[in-house]
Scaffold this motif. Structure first.
Motif, PDB file in Angstrom:
ATOM      1  N   ILE A   6      -1.480   1.413   6.393  1.00 13.49           N
ATOM      2  CA  ILE A   6      -2.905   1.157   6.612  1.00 13.49           C
ATOM      3  C   ILE A   6      -3.187   0.637   8.017  1.00 13.49           C
TER       4      ILE A   6
ATOM      5  N   TRP B 217      -5.300   3.187  -1.701  1.00 10.01           N
ATOM      6  CA  TRP B 217      -4.063   2.789  -1.031  1.00 10.01           C
ATOM      7  C   TRP B 217      -3.213   1.859  -1.888  1.00 10.01           C
TER       8      TRP B 217
ATOM      9  N   PRO C  11       0.841  -1.207   0.000  1.00 12.98           N
ATOM     10  CA  PRO C  11       0.000   0.000   0.000  1.00 12.98           C
ATOM     11  C   PRO C  11       0.874   1.255   0.000  1.00 12.98           C
TER      12      PRO C  11
END
Length: 184
Positions: A44, A63, A40
């Motif tokens: 996250i 993301w 990502p």
């Protein structure tokens, strides 16, 4: 002097925008693999999401880097992938298979899109059909397991070219790996 646009990663690193949104037509095989295999673009945290949450949230999908399948050109009001364009998926299929061979549980999201003409409901159905057509091309022609491919249609919600009329560049499918976002 112009700066290169970047997508910022959570650890202070930045990914050049042309590596965050990759157009398949010009991407060498290794770039397709690296894009799909990338982490990502932002931290996250520990939370993971359901596939439905990912499908409904542009923020979550953002993301993960994506590949625009600009090698498949859909005709107006069509979800058909022409036979003469199937070979244009070779490099992409190789990258997916390479990742799946190392990690069989990987999940890839195919997002269908339309241009603006037509009703919202019709465009949602057409965009889903476009994503499904690419999915079945990858399954049938390249042997990618169906369980690794999820599809969704977004209709005209995310136009690439702002236009109320017919626009070829808006008739597309995009692909991203969503495994890092999804609860297991």
């Amino acid at each position: 002097k112009r700066c290169r646009p970047v997508a910022h990663m959570g650890d202070g690193m930045a990914l050049p925008l042309d590596r965050y949104v990759v157009e398949s037509r010009y991407a060498p095989p290794e770039l397709l693999f690296q894009t799909l295999n990338a982490p990502p673009v932002s931290d996250i945290g520990r939370r993971r999401y359901t596939i439905d949450e990912v499908l409904r949230s542009e923020r979550l999908r953002a993301w993960m880097p994506r590949i625009d399948l600009d090698t498949i050109t859909f005709e107006f009001n069509s979800a058909y992938v022409p036979d003469d364009q199937l070979g244009r998926l070779d490099r992409l299929a190789d990258a997916i298979l390479r990742i799946i061979s190392a990690r069989p549980g990987e999940i890839f999201l195919l997002e269908g899109h339309t241009d603006a003409p037509g009703s919202e409901i019709y465009n949602l159905q057409l965009s889903e059909a476009r994503a499904q057509s690419v999915k079945y091309a990858l399954v049938d022609a390249y042997g990618i397991p169906e369980r690794n491919l999820v599809t969704v249609g977004y209709g005209e919600e995310f136009l690439k070219v702002l236009s109320d009329g017919p626009e070829q560049l808006n008739r597309r499918v995009t692909l991203r790996r969503i495994t890092p976002l999804v609860a297991r």
